[in-house]
Design a protein around this motif. Structure first.
Motif, PDB file in Angstrom:
ATOM      1  N   GLU A  23      50.126  37.378  41.846  1.00  0.00           N
ATOM      2  CA  GLU A  23      51.364  37.194  42.598  1.00  0.00           C
ATOM      3  C   GLU A  23      52.569  37.708  41.822  1.00  0.00           C
ATOM      4  N   GLU A  24      52.573  37.462  40.511  1.00  0.00           N
ATOM      5  CA  GLU A  24      53.670  37.922  39.662  1.00  0.00           C
ATOM      6  C   GLU A  24      53.748  39.451  39.667  1.00  0.00           C
ATOM      7  N   ALA A  25      52.591  40.093  39.500  1.00  0.00           N
ATOM      8  CA  ALA A  25      52.562  41.548  39.470  1.00  0.00           C
ATOM      9  C   ALA A  25      52.962  42.136  40.826  1.00  0.00           C
ATOM     10  N   ALA A  26      52.503  41.513  41.908  1.00  0.00           N
ATOM     11  CA  ALA A  26      52.847  41.987  43.244  1.00  0.00           C
ATOM     12  C   ALA A  26      54.357  41.926  43.476  1.00  0.00           C
ATOM     13  N   ALA A  27      54.984  40.847  43.018  1.00  0.00           N
ATOM     14  CA  ALA A  27      56.438  40.717  43.170  1.00  0.00           C
ATOM     15  C   ALA A  27      57.175  41.748  42.327  1.00  0.00           C
ATOM     16  N   ASP A  28      56.704  41.961  41.091  1.00  0.00           N
ATOM     17  CA  ASP A  28      57.365  42.920  40.199  1.00  0.00           C
ATOM     18  C   ASP A  28      57.310  44.341  40.747  1.00  0.00           C
ATOM     19  N   LEU A  29      56.189  44.700  41.367  1.00  0.00           N
ATOM     20  CA  LEU A  29      56.002  46.081  41.830  1.00  0.00           C
ATOM     21  C   LEU A  29      56.262  46.252  43.332  1.00  0.00           C
ATOM     22  N   ALA A  30      56.592  45.152  43.995  1.00  0.00           N
ATOM     23  CA  ALA A  30      56.920  45.197  45.425  1.00  0.00           C
ATOM     24  C   ALA A  30      55.766  45.762  46.255  1.00  0.00           C
ATOM     25  N   ASP A  41      40.873  45.087  39.584  1.00  0.00           N
ATOM     26  CA  ASP A  41      39.410  45.281  39.590  1.00  0.00           C
ATOM     27  C   ASP A  41      39.047  46.681  39.076  1.00  0.00           C
ATOM     28  N   GLN A  42      39.777  47.694  39.543  1.00  0.00           N
ATOM     29  CA  GLN A  42      39.471  49.067  39.141  1.00  0.00           C
ATOM     30  C   GLN A  42      39.809  49.315  37.665  1.00  0.00           C
ATOM     31  N   LEU A  43      40.897  48.741  37.185  1.00  0.00           N
ATOM     32  CA  LEU A  43      41.252  48.888  35.776  1.00  0.00           C
ATOM     33  C   LEU A  43      40.270  48.135  34.886  1.00  0.00           C
ATOM     34  N   ALA A  44      39.764  47.013  35.373  1.00  0.00           N
ATOM     35  CA  ALA A  44      38.755  46.266  34.618  1.00  0.00           C
ATOM     36  C   ALA A  44      37.459  47.062  34.509  1.00  0.00           C
ATOM     37  N   GLU A  45      37.106  47.783  35.576  1.00  0.00           N
ATOM     38  CA  GLU A  45      35.898  48.622  35.535  1.00  0.00           C
ATOM     39  C   GLU A  45      36.016  49.706  34.470  1.00  0.00           C
ATOM     40  N   GLN A  46      37.246  50.163  34.207  1.00  0.00           N
ATOM     41  CA  GLN A  46      37.488  51.175  33.176  1.00  0.00           C
ATOM     42  C   GLN A  46      37.729  50.558  31.800  1.00  0.00           C
ATOM     43  N   GLN A  47      37.575  49.232  31.715  1.00  0.00           N
ATOM     44  CA  GLN A  47      37.748  48.488  30.466  1.00  0.00           C
ATOM     45  C   GLN A  47      39.153  48.643  29.897  1.00  0.00           C
ATOM     46  N   MET A  48      40.131  48.721  30.792  1.00  0.00           N
ATOM     47  CA  MET A  48      41.519  48.822  30.364  1.00  0.00           C
ATOM     48  C   MET A  48      42.233  47.480  30.436  1.00  0.00           C
ATOM     49  N   LEU A  49      41.575  46.483  30.977  1.00  0.00           N
ATOM     50  CA  LEU A  49      42.058  45.111  30.970  1.00  0.00           C
ATOM     51  C   LEU A  49      40.875  44.195  31.217  1.00  0.00           C
ATOM     52  N   VAL A  50      41.099  42.897  31.042  1.00  0.00           N
ATOM     53  CA  VAL A  50      40.062  41.900  31.311  1.00  0.00           C
ATOM     54  C   VAL A  50      40.513  41.069  32.501  1.00  0.00           C
ATOM     55  N   ARG A  51      39.672  41.026  33.509  1.00  0.00           N
ATOM     56  CA  ARG A  51      40.002  40.276  34.734  1.00  0.00           C
ATOM     57  C   ARG A  51      39.845  38.793  34.476  1.00  0.00           C
ATOM     58  N   THR A  52      40.795  38.009  34.958  1.00  0.00           N
ATOM     59  CA  THR A  52      40.722  36.549  34.876  1.00  0.00           C
ATOM     60  C   THR A  52      40.879  35.977  36.281  1.00  0.00           C
ATOM     61  N   ARG A  53      40.652  34.691  36.398  1.00  0.00           N
ATOM     62  CA  ARG A  53      40.858  34.039  37.691  1.00  0.00           C
ATOM     63  C   ARG A  53      42.335  34.100  38.054  1.00  0.00           C
ATOM     64  N   GLY A  54      42.650  34.888  39.069  1.00  0.00           N
ATOM     65  CA  GLY A  54      44.029  35.001  39.537  1.00  0.00           C
ATOM     66  C   GLY A  54      44.879  36.025  38.824  1.00  0.00           C
TER      67      GLY A  54
END
Length: 259
Positions: A23-30, A41-54
């Protein structure tokens, strides 16, 4: 906003904050929360971040943002630094350039520098960065020497013993280092030990060493040391650096140029 621009913005926010929720990211990027979920999800597949709950968190303690997502960060500061570095280079010199966003800007500043428009060659550039070699090879007045090695996709740099072999056979007038961190006590450093090793070789082969780094890199530490502060002749940084930091570098024998 394109997907690439959105991903860049997300990764920059993530590096800055360490954690983002949807929600925070959605608000920041409109954009919608559904779009952010797909991006995460797509960035996590590329191992550029770790997905967490929410949301998402950065990928480990030694997280390294790939070069293509760092180009917009502190862009104006890097361009001013690059112009000042280019002014320190004399026609006919042999210049070593490491990889990184700031050194890429240095390469671009060298390419348009009026004193380097002609010559045979006007400048010899030795680099282990594929993107820098690609940008400068179209300049007929420049001689480009690209080291061998294995390419790191995060930084477009060639590393390993093949690069060592080339650098052991040449001499440089000046080495320009892009760094992750530069501290009086801990020296210049990179995130990756293989990159640090190649950068160290460039320093050892050069008559003088310039660190090109914006003020956010100063007083910081990173995993792999390139060289001690005593090995650096000049630091070129932006005007936001505080006077105390400048004084500490100058007391250590490093000349500081603020732009």
């Amino acid at each position: 906003m394109s997907r690439d621009a959105r991903w860049q913005a997300l990764l920059e926010l993530l590096v800055e904050r360490g954690r983002l929720d949807v929600e925070e990211a959605a608000a920041d990027l409109a954009v919608s929360a559904a779009t952010i979920r797909r991006d995460f999800d797509q960035l996590a597949e590329q191992q550029m971040l770790v997905r967490t709950r929410g949301g998402a968190v950065v990928h480990g303690v030694s997280y390294e943002l790939p070069l293509r997502y760092k180009t917009a960060r502190r862009a104006s500061e890097k361009q001013r630094i690059a112009k000042a570095v280019a002014d320190l280079v004399a026609p006919g010199e042999v210049v070593g350039l490491t990889g990184g966003t700031t050194t890429t800007e240095v390469a671009r500043a060298l390419a348009v520098h009026s004193d380097l428009a002609t010559g045979s060659p006007a400048l010899t550039v030795v680099t282990n960065a594929l993107n820098i070699a690609g940008e400068l090879v179209v300049r007929p007045q420049f001689k480009i020497v690209l080291t061998g090695g294995v390419a790191r996709p995060q930084s477009y740099e060639l590393v390993g013993p093949l690069a060592d072999g080339v650098l052991g056979q040449i001499s440089l007038d000046v080495a320009v280092l892009g760094v992750v961190a530069f501290d009086v006590t801990h020296g210049a450093a990179a995130t990756d030990e293989a990159e640090a090793a190649i950068n160290r070789l460039l320093c050892e082969r050069a008559e003088r060493v310039i660190v090109a780094a914006d003020s956010s890199k100063l007083g910081q530490r990173a995993f792999a040391r390139i060289c001690p502060a005593a090995s650096v002749d000049t630091l070129v940084t932006d005007a936001a650096v505080d006077q105390e930091t400048v004084d500490r570098f100058e007391e250590a024998g490093v000349g500081v140029i603020r732009v």
